[in-house]
Design a protein around this motif. Structure first.
Motif, short mmCIF file in Angstrom:
data_model
loop_
_atom_site.label_atom_id
_atom_site.label_comp_id
_atom_site.label_asym_id
_atom_site.label_seq_id
_atom_site.Cartn_x
_atom_site.Cartn_y
_atom_site.Cartn_z
N ASP A 120 36.47 2.61 1.17
CA ASP A 120 35.35 1.99 1.89
C ASP A 120 33.99 2.26 1.25
OD1 ASP A 120 37.10 0.88 3.70
OD2 ASP A 120 36.68 2.33 5.30
N ASP A 121 33.91 3.27 0.37
CA ASP A 121 32.65 3.61 -0.30
C ASP A 121 32.38 2.74 -1.53
OD1 ASP A 121 32.33 5.84 1.44
OD2 ASP A 121 33.55 7.09 0.10
N LEU A 122 33.40 2.06 -2.00
CA LEU A 122 33.31 1.46 -3.33
C LEU A 122 32.36 0.28 -3.44
CD1 LEU A 122 37.02 1.84 -4.43
CD2 LEU A 122 35.06 3.32 -4.94
N GLU A 123 32.08 -0.41 -2.35
CA GLU A 123 31.08 -1.48 -2.41
C GLU A 123 29.70 -0.89 -2.72
OE1 GLU A 123 29.44 -5.00 0.45
OE2 GLU A 123 31.60 -4.62 0.45
N THR A 124 29.38 0.21 -2.08
CA THR A 124 28.10 0.87 -2.35
C THR A 124 28.09 1.49 -3.74
OG1 THR A 124 27.82 1.31 0.01
CG2 THR A 124 26.45 2.60 -1.50
N VAL A 125 29.19 2.12 -4.15
CA VAL A 125 29.31 2.67 -5.50
C VAL A 125 29.07 1.56 -6.52
CG1 VAL A 125 30.97 3.62 -7.17
CG2 VAL A 125 30.76 4.64 -4.88
N ALA A 126 29.70 0.41 -6.32
CA ALA A 126 29.53 -0.72 -7.24
C ALA A 126 28.07 -1.18 -7.29
CB ALA A 126 30.44 -1.88 -6.84
N ALA A 127 27.40 -1.20 -6.16
CA ALA A 127 25.99 -1.62 -6.14
C ALA A 127 25.11 -0.62 -6.88
CB ALA A 127 25.52 -1.78 -4.69
N ILE A 128 25.35 0.66 -6.69
CA ILE A 128 24.57 1.68 -7.40
C ILE A 128 24.82 1.54 -8.90
CG2 ILE A 128 24.32 4.17 -7.83
CD1 ILE A 128 25.02 4.56 -4.80
N GLY A 129 26.07 1.45 -9.29
CA GLY A 129 26.39 1.30 -10.71
C GLY A 129 25.78 0.05 -11.30
N ALA A 130 25.83 -1.06 -10.57
CA ALA A 130 25.27 -2.33 -11.06
C ALA A 130 23.78 -2.21 -11.34
CB ALA A 130 25.53 -3.45 -10.06
N HIS A 131 23.07 -1.47 -10.51
CA HIS A 131 21.64 -1.27 -10.75
C HIS A 131 21.40 -0.69 -12.14
CE1 HIS A 131 17.50 0.05 -10.47
NE2 HIS A 131 17.94 1.25 -10.85
N TYR A 132 22.15 0.34 -12.48
CA TYR A 132 21.95 1.01 -13.77
C TYR A 132 22.42 0.16 -14.94
CZ TYR A 132 20.39 5.04 -11.23
OH TYR A 132 19.65 5.87 -10.41
N VAL A 133 23.50 -0.59 -14.74
CA VAL A 133 24.00 -1.48 -15.81
C VAL A 133 22.97 -2.56 -16.11
CG1 VAL A 133 25.74 -3.22 -16.36
CG2 VAL A 133 26.44 -1.03 -15.35
N LEU A 134 22.43 -3.18 -15.08
CA LEU A 134 21.55 -4.33 -15.26
C LEU A 134 20.11 -3.97 -15.62
CD1 LEU A 134 22.86 -6.48 -12.28
CD2 LEU A 134 23.38 -6.77 -14.73
N ASN A 135 19.65 -2.80 -15.20
CA ASN A 135 18.22 -2.48 -15.31
C ASN A 135 17.86 -1.31 -16.21
OD1 ASN A 135 17.31 -4.46 -13.25
ND2 ASN A 135 18.60 -3.20 -11.93
N THR A 136 18.84 -0.60 -16.74
CA THR A 136 18.53 0.59 -17.53
C THR A 136 19.40 0.66 -18.77
OG1 THR A 136 20.16 2.16 -16.64
CG2 THR A 136 18.17 1.80 -15.30
N VAL A 137 19.10 1.65 -19.61
CA VAL A 137 19.95 1.95 -20.75
C VAL A 137 20.64 3.30 -20.57
CG1 VAL A 137 18.65 0.52 -22.37
CG2 VAL A 137 18.01 2.93 -22.08
N THR A 138 20.65 3.82 -19.36
CA THR A 138 21.33 5.10 -19.12
C THR A 138 22.85 4.96 -19.19
OG1 THR A 138 21.26 4.81 -16.72
CG2 THR A 138 19.47 6.08 -17.72
N THR A 139 23.34 3.75 -19.05
CA THR A 139 24.75 3.46 -19.29
C THR A 139 24.81 2.39 -20.36
OG1 THR A 139 26.82 2.58 -18.39
CG2 THR A 139 24.79 1.83 -17.34
N PHE A 140 25.81 2.47 -21.21
CA PHE A 140 25.96 1.46 -22.26
C PHE A 140 26.78 0.28 -21.77
CE2 PHE A 140 25.14 4.32 -26.21
CZ PHE A 140 23.87 4.58 -25.75
N ALA A 141 27.27 0.32 -20.54
CA ALA A 141 27.95 -0.84 -19.97
C ALA A 141 26.95 -1.98 -19.87
CB ALA A 141 28.51 -0.51 -18.60
N GLU A 142 27.42 -3.20 -20.07
CA GLU A 142 26.54 -4.37 -19.98
C GLU A 142 26.93 -5.32 -18.87
OE1 GLU A 142 26.60 -5.85 -24.04
OE2 GLU A 142 24.90 -4.57 -24.55
N THR A 143 28.11 -5.11 -18.29
CA THR A 143 28.58 -5.92 -17.18
C THR A 143 28.97 -4.98 -16.04
OG1 THR A 143 29.49 -7.52 -18.75
CG2 THR A 143 30.28 -7.65 -16.48
N PRO A 144 28.39 -5.18 -14.86
CA PRO A 144 28.74 -4.31 -13.73
C PRO A 144 30.22 -4.41 -13.38
CG PRO A 144 26.77 -5.58 -13.23
CD PRO A 144 27.35 -6.15 -14.50
N GLN A 145 30.78 -3.30 -12.96
CA GLN A 145 32.18 -3.28 -12.52
C GLN A 145 32.28 -3.89 -11.12
OE1 GLN A 145 33.43 0.82 -12.76
NE2 GLN A 145 34.25 0.48 -14.81
N THR A 146 33.38 -4.59 -10.90
CA THR A 146 33.64 -5.15 -9.58
C THR A 146 34.18 -4.05 -8.66
OG1 THR A 146 35.94 -5.69 -10.09
CG2 THR A 146 34.26 -7.38 -10.64
#
Length: 170
Positions: free
Chosen positions: A10-36
Motif C-alpha cells: 500500500d506504500d508503493l504509490e507514494t514511494v513511486a511518486a517520491i522516486g519520480a520526483h528525483y528521476v524527473l527533476n534531479t541528477v541524484t539518480t541516473f534513472a531517466e524514466t520513473p518506475q511504475t
C-alpha cells in the motif's frame, strides 16, 4: 513523530511518486524514466525474497521517504555486499528522516547477514548525502568522473563504503 517500518504494498504509490520526483527533476539518480508501481512491487518482492530491508519513514501518518538495500552487483561473489538507496519527499528533507532510515537500513542489512554496504552518491555539489553517510561510519572508497549524463550535464559519483561486520559463511 517519525516511524520507520517495513514497506508494504500500500506504500508503493507514494514511494513511486517520491522516486519520480528525483528521476524527473534531479541528477541524484541516473534513472531517466520513473518506475511504475508494478515495478516497485517487483522490487519489494525481490528484496523480501532475499531477506533485505525495504523501509519507509512515516511523518505525521504519511509516507515521507523510503530506503532499501539492494544487491551491489549481480555476480554471486558479491552476494554479501549491498548498495543503499534513500530518498525523501522534498517537503520532508532536513527533519532527520534520512538519519532514521539509514540507521534502520544499516541494522537491517547487518541482521540479514550482509558484510559491506556501498553508497553511490551523485556528485551534484550538495554534500548532505555524503555527510549523512559519514555519520554512520562510511568512508570514501573512490570517485568516478563523468560517468553519468543527465539533464544536459555530466555527473560524477562518489563511492562510499561501510563494513557491517559478519563472519565468512560456513
Amino acid at each position: 513523530m517519525t516511524v520507520v517500518r517495513a514497506a508494504l504494498p500500500d506504500d508503493l504509490e507514494t514511494v513511486a511518486a517520491i522516486g519520480a520526483h528525483y528521476v524527473l527533476n534531479t541528477v541524484t539518480t541516473f534513472a531517466e524514466t520513473p518506475q511504475t508501481v508494478a515495478e516497485w512491487r517487483q522490487r519489494l518482492d525481490d528484496l523480501a525474497e532475499r531477506g533485505l530491508p525495504f523501509l519507509v519513514a512515516e511523518a505525521e501518518g504519511e509516507v515521507a521517504g523510503y530506503a532499501y538495500a539492494g544487491p551491489w552487483r549481480p555476480k554471486p561473489a558479491y552476494r554479501y555486499t549491498v548498495e543503499d538507496t534513500i530518498y525523501l519527499a522534498p517537503e520532508h528533507t532536513g527533519k532527520g528522516l534520512g538519519t532514521a532510515l539509514l540507521r534502520a537500513l544499516v541494522d537491517g542489512s547487518a541482521k540479514a547477514g550482509m558484510r559491506q554496504m556501498i553508497a553511490v552518491i551523485a556528485d551534484t555539489g550538495e554534500t548532505g548525502s555524503q555527510a549523512l553517510h559519514r555519520r554512520f561510519g562510511f568512508v570514501e572508497a573512490g570517485r568516478l568522473d563523468d560517468v553519468g549524463y543527465k539533464h544536459g550535464r555530466w555527473i560524477a559519483t562518489t563511492l562510499m563504503q561501510r563494513s557491517l561486520g559478519g563472519a565468512a559463511p560456513a
